[in-house]
Write a protein that holds these residues in place. Sequence first.
Motif, mmCIF file in Angstrom:
data_model
loop_
_atom_site.group_PDB
_atom_site.id
_atom_site.type_symbol
_atom_site.label_atom_id
_atom_site.label_comp_id
_atom_site.label_asym_id
_atom_site.label_seq_id
_atom_site.Cartn_x
_atom_site.Cartn_y
_atom_site.Cartn_z
ATOM 1 N N PHE A 26 0.645 -1.525 -0.263
ATOM 2 C CA PHE A 26 -0.218 0.104 -0.029
ATOM 3 C C PHE A 26 0.880 0.722 -0.030
ATOM 4 O O PHE A 26 0.757 2.110 -0.980
ATOM 5 N N LEU A 27 2.110 1.031 0.656
ATOM 6 C CA LEU A 27 2.836 2.474 0.821
ATOM 7 C C LEU A 27 3.407 2.691 -0.718
ATOM 8 O O LEU A 27 3.127 3.226 -1.353
ATOM 9 N N THR A 32 3.654 6.025 -5.320
ATOM 10 C CA THR A 32 3.962 5.685 -7.089
ATOM 11 C C THR A 32 2.733 7.328 -7.633
ATOM 12 O O THR A 32 2.790 7.981 -8.509
ATOM 13 N N VAL A 33 1.408 6.755 -6.709
ATOM 14 C CA VAL A 33 0.835 7.905 -6.698
ATOM 15 C C VAL A 33 1.233 9.345 -6.617
ATOM 16 O O VAL A 33 0.892 10.533 -7.364
ATOM 17 N N PHE A 42 11.641 0.486 -3.313
ATOM 18 C CA PHE A 42 11.486 -0.039 -2.069
ATOM 19 C C PHE A 42 11.215 -0.265 -1.402
ATOM 20 O O PHE A 42 11.455 -1.559 -0.468
ATOM 21 N N PHE A 43 9.391 -0.268 -1.276
ATOM 22 C CA PHE A 43 7.823 -0.794 -0.401
ATOM 23 C C PHE A 43 8.152 -1.893 -0.816
ATOM 24 O O PHE A 43 7.981 -2.777 -0.375
ATOM 25 N N LEU A 44 7.745 -1.804 -2.148
ATOM 26 C CA LEU A 44 7.954 -3.662 -2.736
ATOM 27 C C LEU A 44 9.654 -4.239 -2.557
ATOM 28 O O LEU A 44 8.944 -5.787 -2.356
ATOM 29 N N PHE A 82 -1.643 -8.817 -4.682
ATOM 30 C CA PHE A 82 -1.652 -7.170 -4.674
ATOM 31 C C PHE A 82 -0.082 -6.746 -4.875
ATOM 32 O O PHE A 82 -0.109 -5.721 -5.455
ATOM 33 N N ASN A 83 0.566 -7.541 -4.091
ATOM 34 C CA ASN A 83 1.666 -6.587 -4.326
ATOM 35 C C ASN A 83 3.306 -7.303 -5.719
ATOM 36 O O ASN A 83 4.244 -6.124 -6.322
#
Length: 239
Positions: A26-27, A32-33, A42-44, A82-83
């Motif tokens: 989600f982060l 991305t937005v 990095f979050f992925l 999701f990821n």
Amino acid sequence: MHHSYLKKFAAWSVHVFTVSGIFLGFLALLSTVNYNFTQAVFFLALALFVDGIDGTIARYVGVENITPTIDGSVLDNIIDYFNYVLVPTFMIHWFGFVGENYSLLVCFLILTVSSYTFANKGVKTDDYYFSGFPALWNLVVLYFYLLETSELINIGIVIVLSVFTFIPIKYVHPIRVLEFRKTNIAMTALWCVTTVYLLLMKEPLDKSQLMTLDFSIYSVWILVNLYFLFITLRRSFKS
């Protein structure tokens, strides 16, 4: 009794750790937005790390026996879709990697074929290879960014990988596959280090500068990718 509570606490802690992966995704979506590609990656990457070790921890703790009402494989699939699929697909659309005209069609294709990947009971072989392209679109979008491939090439890659979803080519799981396991883990670590370096250097430099100033790092990154391609082809055509 006290020992039993500790076991339950440990088991539920593993579940919480696993679920943290979807918040990391989600982060990545928020990044991305905000047009921050590197932060999203990095979050992925953190989510990928969680996914890479939570299964080992769960088996060590004995989560399946302690929390029998929770299906860990279903939980993993929800988070992984999701990821590995939804967030990267949104990134492909948001950052314009396939252009505006065909973006929604490409996204439809990725989301559809990846759904079959997660529903495929034979997606993993007995020796822990993935059979067919394992919907790792988080890596695909990273390669689009690092290699700066054209929109047309990106569309072609998406189509090819979508077809490969249904072709039993064997893709290595660098941690679980026992064959060349130590080498695979070492090469994965090297890939991570070189990828982080290229990502960090990509912000202030264009590709021509990157190739000139950091050719050695770029070359190592390419060689590591070729190694994994070799492992994939070797296992795919092994009798």
